[in-house]
Structures are given as structure tokens and as C-alpha cells.
Design a protein around this motif. Structure first.
Motif, PDB file in Angstrom:
ATOM      1  N   LEU A   8      49.035  42.985  33.781  1.00  0.00           N
ATOM      2  CA  LEU A   8      48.613  42.176  32.640  1.00  0.00           C
ATOM      3  C   LEU A   8      48.041  40.831  33.075  1.00  0.00           C
ATOM      4  CD1 LEU A   8      51.522  42.858  30.111  1.00  0.00           C
ATOM      5  CD2 LEU A   8      49.254  43.911  30.202  1.00  0.00           C
ATOM      6  N   LEU A   9      48.538  40.277  34.177  1.00  0.00           N
ATOM      7  CA  LEU A   9      48.017  38.996  34.657  1.00  0.00           C
ATOM      8  C   LEU A   9      46.648  39.129  35.312  1.00  0.00           C
ATOM      9  CD1 LEU A   9      51.246  37.371  36.148  1.00  0.00           C
ATOM     10  CD2 LEU A   9      50.068  36.774  34.028  1.00  0.00           C
ATOM     11  N   SER A  10      46.210  40.354  35.582  1.00  0.00           N
ATOM     12  CA  SER A  10      44.889  40.610  36.159  1.00  0.00           C
ATOM     13  C   SER A  10      44.723  39.954  37.536  1.00  0.00           C
ATOM     14  CB  SER A  10      43.781  40.101  35.222  1.00  0.00           C
ATOM     15  OG  SER A  10      42.511  40.361  35.775  1.00  0.00           O
ATOM     16  N   PRO A  11      45.114  40.645  38.602  1.00  0.00           N
ATOM     17  CA  PRO A  11      45.006  40.047  39.942  1.00  0.00           C
ATOM     18  C   PRO A  11      43.598  39.603  40.290  1.00  0.00           C
ATOM     19  CG  PRO A  11      46.301  42.067  39.995  1.00  0.00           C
ATOM     20  CD  PRO A  11      45.712  41.989  38.630  1.00  0.00           C
ATOM     21  N   ARG A  37      42.604  46.592  32.037  1.00  0.00           N
ATOM     22  CA  ARG A  37      42.085  46.090  33.305  1.00  0.00           C
ATOM     23  C   ARG A  37      41.155  47.104  33.953  1.00  0.00           C
ATOM     24  NH1 ARG A  37      42.720  41.625  31.378  1.00  0.00           N
ATOM     25  NH2 ARG A  37      44.864  40.849  31.151  1.00  0.00           N
ATOM     26  N   ASP A  38      40.070  46.580  34.503  1.00  0.00           N
ATOM     27  CA  ASP A  38      39.094  47.431  35.174  1.00  0.00           C
ATOM     28  C   ASP A  38      39.464  47.704  36.630  1.00  0.00           C
ATOM     29  OD1 ASP A  38      36.365  48.708  35.301  1.00  0.00           O
ATOM     30  OD2 ASP A  38      36.086  47.134  36.795  1.00  0.00           O
ATOM     31  N   SER A  39      40.262  46.843  37.220  1.00  0.00           N
ATOM     32  CA  SER A  39      40.629  46.995  38.625  1.00  0.00           C
ATOM     33  C   SER A  39      41.456  48.260  38.826  1.00  0.00           C
ATOM     34  CB  SER A  39      41.420  45.770  39.098  1.00  0.00           C
ATOM     35  OG  SER A  39      41.737  45.876  40.465  1.00  0.00           O
ATOM     36  N   ALA A  40      41.132  49.012  39.878  1.00  0.00           N
ATOM     37  CA  ALA A  40      41.769  50.312  40.088  1.00  0.00           C
ATOM     38  C   ALA A  40      43.181  50.191  40.643  1.00  0.00           C
ATOM     39  CB  ALA A  40      40.911  51.161  41.033  1.00  0.00           C
ATOM     40  N   TRP A  41      43.445  49.207  41.494  1.00  0.00           N
ATOM     41  CA  TRP A  41      44.738  49.195  42.176  1.00  0.00           C
ATOM     42  C   TRP A  41      45.890  48.817  41.257  1.00  0.00           C
ATOM     43  CZ3 TRP A  41      46.551  44.131  44.152  1.00  0.00           C
ATOM     44  CH2 TRP A  41      45.675  43.088  43.844  1.00  0.00           C
ATOM     45  N   ALA A  74      45.913  49.367  38.048  1.00  0.00           N
ATOM     46  CA  ALA A  74      45.982  50.495  37.121  1.00  0.00           C
ATOM     47  C   ALA A  74      46.690  51.686  37.767  1.00  0.00           C
ATOM     48  CB  ALA A  74      44.577  50.886  36.678  1.00  0.00           C
ATOM     49  N   THR A  75      46.424  51.930  39.046  1.00  0.00           N
ATOM     50  CA  THR A  75      47.096  53.030  39.743  1.00  0.00           C
ATOM     51  C   THR A  75      48.588  52.776  39.856  1.00  0.00           C
ATOM     52  OG1 THR A  75      45.082  53.453  41.013  1.00  0.00           O
ATOM     53  CG2 THR A  75      47.139  54.373  41.862  1.00  0.00           C
ATOM     54  N   LEU A  76      48.966  51.558  40.205  1.00  0.00           N
ATOM     55  CA  LEU A  76      50.389  51.213  40.259  1.00  0.00           C
ATOM     56  C   LEU A  76      51.050  51.387  38.896  1.00  0.00           C
ATOM     57  CD1 LEU A  76      50.458  47.989  42.492  1.00  0.00           C
ATOM     58  CD2 LEU A  76      51.297  50.265  43.091  1.00  0.00           C
ATOM     59  N   ALA A  77      50.337  51.030  37.844  1.00  0.00           N
ATOM     60  CA  ALA A  77      50.905  51.155  36.501  1.00  0.00           C
ATOM     61  C   ALA A  77      51.108  52.616  36.124  1.00  0.00           C
ATOM     62  CB  ALA A  77      49.982  50.466  35.486  1.00  0.00           C
ATOM     63  N   ILE A  78      50.166  53.481  36.479  1.00  0.00           N
ATOM     64  CA  ILE A  78      50.310  54.911  36.155  1.00  0.00           C
ATOM     65  C   ILE A  78      51.480  55.519  36.914  1.00  0.00           C
ATOM     66  CG2 ILE A  78      49.186  57.156  36.362  1.00  0.00           C
ATOM     67  CD1 ILE A  78      46.522  55.742  35.841  1.00  0.00           C
ATOM     68  N   LEU A  79      51.614  55.202  38.200  1.00  0.00           N
ATOM     69  CA  LEU A  79      52.742  55.725  38.979  1.00  0.00           C
ATOM     70  C   LEU A  79      54.070  55.221  38.431  1.00  0.00           C
ATOM     71  CD1 LEU A  79      51.299  55.421  42.602  1.00  0.00           C
ATOM     72  CD2 LEU A  79      51.483  57.474  41.199  1.00  0.00           C
ATOM     73  N   SER A  80      54.113  53.953  38.050  1.00  0.00           N
ATOM     74  CA  SER A  80      55.345  53.412  37.477  1.00  0.00           C
ATOM     75  C   SER A  80      55.650  54.049  36.126  1.00  0.00           C
ATOM     76  CB  SER A  80      55.231  51.891  37.321  1.00  0.00           C
ATOM     77  OG  SER A  80      55.020  51.267  38.569  1.00  0.00           O
ATOM     78  N   ALA A  81      54.606  54.354  35.351  1.00  0.00           N
ATOM     79  CA  ALA A  81      54.826  55.019  34.065  1.00  0.00           C
ATOM     80  C   ALA A  81      55.426  56.409  34.259  1.00  0.00           C
ATOM     81  CB  ALA A  81      53.509  55.108  33.294  1.00  0.00           C
ATOM     82  N   SER A 114      33.439  42.376  46.113  1.00  0.00           N
ATOM     83  CA  SER A 114      34.386  43.494  46.062  1.00  0.00           C
ATOM     84  C   SER A 114      35.320  43.431  44.867  1.00  0.00           C
ATOM     85  CB  SER A 114      35.223  43.520  47.345  1.00  0.00           C
ATOM     86  OG  SER A 114      35.978  42.326  47.481  1.00  0.00           O
ATOM     87  N   LEU A 115      35.213  42.375  44.055  1.00  0.00           N
ATOM     88  CA  LEU A 115      36.102  42.252  42.907  1.00  0.00           C
ATOM     89  C   LEU A 115      35.624  43.126  41.753  1.00  0.00           C
ATOM     90  CD1 LEU A 115      36.860  38.410  42.856  1.00  0.00           C
ATOM     91  CD2 LEU A 115      38.176  40.257  43.913  1.00  0.00           C
ATOM     92  N   SER A 116      36.538  43.435  40.863  1.00  0.00           N
ATOM     93  CA  SER A 116      36.221  44.273  39.709  1.00  0.00           C
ATOM     94  C   SER A 116      35.681  43.428  38.564  1.00  0.00           C
ATOM     95  CB  SER A 116      37.469  45.030  39.258  1.00  0.00           C
ATOM     96  OG  SER A 116      38.443  44.122  38.767  1.00  0.00           O
ATOM     97  N   ALA A 117      35.386  44.105  37.461  1.00  0.00           N
ATOM     98  CA  ALA A 117      34.837  43.408  36.297  1.00  0.00           C
ATOM     99  C   ALA A 117      35.837  42.445  35.678  1.00  0.00           C
ATOM    100  CB  ALA A 117      34.381  44.424  35.254  1.00  0.00           C
ATOM    101  N   ASP A 118      37.109  42.546  36.023  1.00  0.00           N
ATOM    102  CA  ASP A 118      38.103  41.614  35.489  1.00  0.00           C
ATOM    103  C   ASP A 118      37.829  40.172  35.914  1.00  0.00           C
ATOM    104  OD1 ASP A 118      39.434  43.765  34.369  1.00  0.00           O
ATOM    105  OD2 ASP A 118      40.703  44.067  36.126  1.00  0.00           O
ATOM    106  N   ALA A 119      37.102  39.991  37.014  1.00  0.00           N
ATOM    107  CA  ALA A 119      36.822  38.644  37.521  1.00  0.00           C
ATOM    108  C   ALA A 119      35.626  37.995  36.843  1.00  0.00           C
ATOM    109  CB  ALA A 119      36.589  38.694  39.036  1.00  0.00           C
ATOM    110  N   ALA A 120      34.902  38.708  35.995  1.00  0.00           N
ATOM    111  CA  ALA A 120      33.663  38.169  35.416  1.00  0.00           C
ATOM    112  C   ALA A 120      33.881  36.913  34.577  1.00  0.00           C
ATOM    113  CB  ALA A 120      32.969  39.256  34.594  1.00  0.00           C
TER     114      ALA A 120
END
Length: 625
Positions: free
Chosen positions: A523-526, A214-218, A220-227, A551-557
């Protein structure tokens, strides 16, 4: 005893000042000359007669059995009396009244000396750590192995080479050496993987795959902290609430101790590492690098496709990136050492014991909760009545113009009600009656009813959000709070299950559910969900908010690519500008979402002009309700 000693100390200081000598603490020194005991007795008792009649026989001083400071004390007072002369004798008589707990007109030397010894002991003693700090201290770590040192070095190099251009697949690749370092340290310490440890390790790797997808930062950040949280659970092997909550902080201690641990290992090897052992390794590495450079250059110059592939796979490092690369190298190596040190000697967080509160009587404990249950039941009854056909009456009585406006008003309040209910349950369990099996059944019945009623509140909140999304569309904020409400409902279900099957597994289950929710969220890509929902809404009623899409990331393309022109070009303009500003990105820093967006924009470029998009409201300001 201490108060008398303070008075003696103060009085002795005043007598010394009056006799012409400044007070000083007792220090070990040479023994006073013979006859000084008479001088001490004269000065201490204020004996002016003794000083005026030198022919009088001196009374021998009583033997002192205190520590070595006693001779110095006697010498100090003797010196003060001798230097004072006749005047000193007079002043000594004036200041020689009753002091502290000693006899009238005398000086309690033993009490003063004991006071000085007590002061020295208090100054030399280090502060005693808290009992829980002592309990959680780790065992002594085994010496670090060569494989762990090599893995930590590889982690630093991977971080320096792959993370300088951004997060992506490179993050997962850079973490693999750190995982290897922890594995080698676990083998050296004799630790074996348990089922929960394997679950945490797999979850950690899965969460680190979210930035690669996923390209979206938020998310991805939650996933890194959870990891990081799951890694701490796996390395510490905790199973209690204190362990689950505090284990991530153990990495701070392990990072500091890990550096010292590695340095000690390197120093121990430096003395016994002969030239015959390291020189062949250096030679072989140098020959390997030379062969790669020579033949790689030849093959790249011979074939353009291979040159492109080699250029894409090789990280680009410039002199200007040097400070950032060095910082990433240090950070990667230290984190790998922290993971290895935690595995070798983890802090024992499970040894922290939470003392339960004083159990209350059934009436005192249950009355507030039963009243709360009745309130929840009344609210849920109203919600069910409204749900089955009472909307029109509610809208007329409250003055709302639409169901969406009515739904928005109560969602946040219901979310807070769910959170506060979890707090109430935790506090109720702390002071619950624990007299026997009857009390346990009573507690389960009351709290189980509260959990079930709260689940109805969760359903009502989600239903309200669904009405609001149907009217105004889906946004990042709305999908985030809805996901959080769903997770809170899952926690309530876990609490109800713990009341039936036991709560030993509850801390790990809650932590696992939180990590699973973050993984599913990523994984669901918000951003993709937001774009998909709004595109479907546009196809139904031709309503769309092009300004929000900027304001959306590249995941919305992929979803926005389904819009007709000129809405498609205007919706994708923000993503196109972001990708153009980023320029060429290497493979290890490009997520799957960004790769798809670049492919879409390369195959079907934007067509609408800036003026046309501006006329459609693409660049207008927007405040999300």
C-alpha cells in the motif's frame, strides 16, 4: 528362524536342480496321486535304496498341516524324483545331506513352506505410512453441493475472461467465486467462522487488492503469495507452528482430491438428473443471452457513449487466446475446488507434535547465552558511543571517507546477526531447563535480555541504512531490506510478549505480522517511495540518478512528474515506453498506478529529446550498490 528358513530354501533349490527340475515357488495345485508320498520321501531323504528296491513297502508320509501350498510342494518334488529315474535316485542320494534345521539326511518341508508363506505376505503388504501422515488425514468430506459446483464453474469462467490480459482488479473479481465455493462447502460441513478465521479472510481479500492498486510486480507478487498463505490458515483453522508452516501445502492435496470430489458429485447427479430439471434452466439461459445480445447491440448502435462503456466492460476474447483462456479456466476451477475441498475436509496439521529436546542444566544451557549477551552488550555500548559524537574518531581510525561508507559496511552484517539471533532463540527454547517455575523465570530473563539487546542491534542497522540513503538515495533493494529489518524487530517484540503472556498465540501472531508487513509494503508503494525520496533529494542538492528511474514502474509517475524539465521527461521516459508497448489495457487488467501514469502522460506529454536525455545520463548502465 528366518536364517534357518533361508538355508532350507537354498538347499531345496539346489536339490531340485540336481534332480533335474528347476526350483519354483510353491503354488496351489491339484493333490499328488496316491503313492507320490513314497516318491517324495525317497527323493527328500536321498533314499537310493528305496528307489532301487521297489518291492520294499513305502513309508507313509506324515500329514502336513501347512496352507494349501503343501500339496503343490509335494507334487513338485515327486515329479522331480520320478523324472530323474535311476540317475535321479543316485543324484538324490548325493544331494540329500543335512539341510537347514531339518534332520540329518532329510528335507524340512514345513520350514520351507512357512518361508514361502512369509515371502508372499511381505510382497502383498503395502508400505505402512508414517504415524504423522495418519494423524493429519482429513475426515471424510460430505458430498459436494450444487452451489459449490456452480461457484467453481463461475471461478473458472472469471479466471478465463479476466486474467488473460494481466493482473489488476480482475484478480480480486475472479477470486470472489472461489470464496463463495469455500463458504458453501463450509456450510455443508457444519463449520463456523472463528475470530481468527475472519481475520485471515479479511487479510486475504485486502492483500489481493494490492495488484489492483499498484503497478509494480514485486510487491504485488508478495501480496498474492501472502494471500494464499492467509487463505490456507483460514480454511485449515490451524494455530500451531506446524500448522502455520505446512498448511499452504494442503492445497496440493486438496486440488487433487477436489477434482475427484467434484467428479463423484457429478456422477451421482447424472443418474438422477432428469430432463425436466435441466432443460428449463438451459432454455432460460439461452433466452437471457439472446435478449442481451439483441438489445445490447441496439443500444450500442444508438449511443456512442454507451457503446464505449459496453466495449470497456466486456472482455475481449479472440481465437488466438483460446489455449491460454482454456488453461486459465481449468486453473481457476481447480483452485476453487481446492479451496472448497479444504474447507469441507481440511488436513489436521495441528496434530503434528514437535517433541521438545532433552532439557539441559542451568549452567550448560545458560553459559553460552550469557556470553552472547555480554558480546551484544559490548557492541551496543560502542554503537551508542559512536551515535553520540564519536563519528569523527571512528572515521579516522577506520579510514572511511564518509558516514555513509561506514554505515554501508555494517548493515548487512547486522541484518544477518538479527536473523541468527532468532535461530538461537528457537534452539535455546528447545533445550531449555523445565524443572519448575524457577527454571521458567530464569529462561525468560536470559532470553528476554537477548531480545532486548537484539532490538538495539536492529535500531543500529536501521540508523546505518538511513545514513546511507541520505548520501546515495533510496532504491528498491534498500527499502526492501529496511522493511525486513523492521519486521524482524517486530518479531522480537512478539517473542518478548510471549514470554510474559504465554506463547499459545505466537505462531498466528507472527503469521499475521508478516501479512500485515506485506500489505503495508504494497500500500505504501515502494516505487513511489523511491521516486519521492530521490526527487526531494534533487530539490535539496541537485543530485539525481536518471538511469535508475528507467527501471521503476508506473507507480513512480506522480512523484517524477514534480521534476523540472528536462529531468522530468527523461525520468518518465522508461515508464512512457513501457506503457506504449503495452498498448490499450482493459479496466480489469489496469492497476490504479498505471491509470494515474497514463493520465499524467496524456495530459503532459514528454518534451525532452532522446539526445538531451542521453546527455544527462538517462540511458547509462547502473549497478546498484
Amino acid at each position: 528362524m528366518s536364517e534357518n528358513a533361508d538355508e532350507v530354501d537354498s538347499a531345496a533349490a539346489e536339490g531340485a536342480v540336481a534332480g533335474g527340475a528347476a526350483p519354483e515357488p510353491a503354488k496351489p495345485g491339484p493333490a499328488a496321486p496316491a503313492g507320490s508320498g513314497a516318491g517324495v520321501a525317497a527323493a527328500a531323504t536321498g533314499g537310493g535304496a528305496g528307489a532301487a528296491n521297489p518291492a520294499a513297502p513305502a513309508t507313509p508320509a506324515a500329514p502336513v498341516t501347512t496352507p494349501a501350498a503343501a500339496p503343490a510342494v509335494g507334487g513338485a518334488h515327486a515329479g522331480a524324483a520320478a523324472s530323474a529315474g535311476p540317475a535321479g535316485a543316485g543324484s538324490g542320494a548325493g544331494a540329500g545331506g543335512p539341510v537347514g534345521g531339518g534332520p540329518a539326511g532329510g528335507f524340512d518341508v514345513a520350514a520351507w513352506q512357512a518361508r514361502q508363506v512369509l515371502i508372499q505376505q511381505q510382497r502383498s503388504q503395502a508400505p505402512t505410512p508414517a504415524a504423522w501422515v495418519v494423524r493429519i488425514r482429513p475426515a471424510k468430506a460430505a458430498p459436494i453441493r450444487n452451489a459449490t459446483l456452480v461457484a467453481a464453474l463461475a471461478a473458472g469462467l472469471a479466471a478465463a475472461l479476466l486474467l488473460g490480459d494481466g493482473m489488476g482488479p480482475g484478480l480480486l473479481v475472479a477470486v470472489l467465486p472461489a470464496i463463495a465455493a469455500a463458504y458453501f462447502a463450509a456450510r455443508a460441513a457444519g463449520r463456523k467462522a472463528r475470530p481468527w478465521t475472519a481475520v485471515w479472510a479479511v487479510g486475504c481479500v485486502a492483500l489481493l487488492a494490492v495488484p489492483a492498486l499498484r503497478d509494480s510486480a514485486w510487491p504485488a507478487t508478495l501480496a498474492i503469495l501472502s494471500a494464499v498463505s492467509l487463505a490456507s490458515l483460514a480454511l485449515h483453522g490451524v494455530r500451531t507452528w506446524p500448522g502455520v508452516l505446512f498448511s499452504p501445502f494442503g492445497f496440493v492435496d486438496s486440488a487433487v482430491n477436489g477434482v475427484g470430489w467434484a467428479w463423484t458429485g457429478l456422477r451421482s447427479r447424472s443418474g438422477g438428473l432428469s430432463r425436466d430439471r435441466w432443460l428449463p434452466v438451459v432454455k432460460a439461459a439461452g433466452v437471457a443471452v439472446g435478449l442481451l445480445v439483441v438489445f445490447g447491440t441496439l443500444f450500442a448502435s444508438a449511443d456512442a457513449a454507451f457503446a464505449d462503456l459496453l466495449g470497456d466492460l466486456t472482455p475481449e476474447v479472440s481465437v488466438g487466446d483460446g489455449p491460454v483462456r482454456i488453461l486459465l479456466f481449468v486453473l481457476g476451477a481447480v483452485l476453487a475446488l481446492a479451496a472448497a475441498r479444504t474447507t469441507a475436509a481440511p488436513l489436521r496439521w495441528d496434530r503434528i507434535r514437535i517433541t521438545p529436546g532433552t532439557p539441559r542444566s542451568r549452567v550448560e544451557w545458560a553459559l553460552p547465552l550469557i556470553v552472547l549477551n555480554l558480546l551484544f552488550a559490548g557492541f551496543n555500548a560502542v554503537q551508542l558511543a559512536v551515535l553520540f559524537g564519536g563519528y569523527d574518531k571512528v572515521l579516522k581510525s577506520t579510514g572511511h571517507r564518509s558516514y555513509a561508507e561506514y554505515a554501508q559496511q555494517g548493515f548487512w552484517q547486522l541484518l544477518w546477526a538479527t536473523l541468527l539471533t532468532l535461530v538461537v532463540i528457537a534452539l535455546a527454547l528447545r533445550w531449555a531447563p523445565r524443572g519448575g517455575a524457577g527454571d521458567r523465570r530464569f529462561v525468560r530473563a536470559v532470553l528476554g535480555t537477548l531480545c532486548a539487546l537484539t532490538l538495539v542491534v536492529v535500531a543500529s542497522a536501521l540508523r546505518r541504512m538511513d545514513f546511507y540513503v541520505d548520501a546515495y538515495g533510496l532504491t528498491r533493494l534498500r527499502v526492501s531490506v529496511a522493511a525486513m529489518e523492521l519486521w524482524l524487530g517486530l518479531v522480537l517484540v512478539l517473542i518478548m510478549a510471549a514470554g510474559v503472556f504465554g506463547a499459545r498465540w505466537l505462531p498466528r501472531a507472527v503469521a499475521g505480522s508478516a501479512a500485515a508487513a506485506v500489505l503495508a509494503f504494497g500500500l505504501l508503494s515502494p516505487d513511489g517511495m523511491v521516486a519521492e525520496r530521490n526527487v526531494t533529494r534533487f530539490q535539496q542538492d541537485a543530485k539525481i540518478d536518471l538511469a535508475y528511474f528507467q527501471s521503476l514502474s508506473a507507480d513512480a509517475a506522480p512523484a517524477l512528474d514534480r521534476l523540472p524539465e528536462p529531468q522530468r521527461s527523461c525520468a518518465l521516459r522508461g515508464i512512457n515506453d513501457d506503457l506504449a508497448e503495452a498498448g490499450d489495457v482493459p479496466w480489469y487488467a489496469m492497476s490504479l498506478g498505471e491509470y494515474r501514469a497514463r493520465k499524467i502522460l496524456r495530459e503532459r506529454p514528454l518534451k525532452a529529446s532522446y539526445e538531451e536525455c542521453s546527455r544527462l545520463g538517462t540511458f547509462g548502465s547502473r549497478v546498484e550498490p
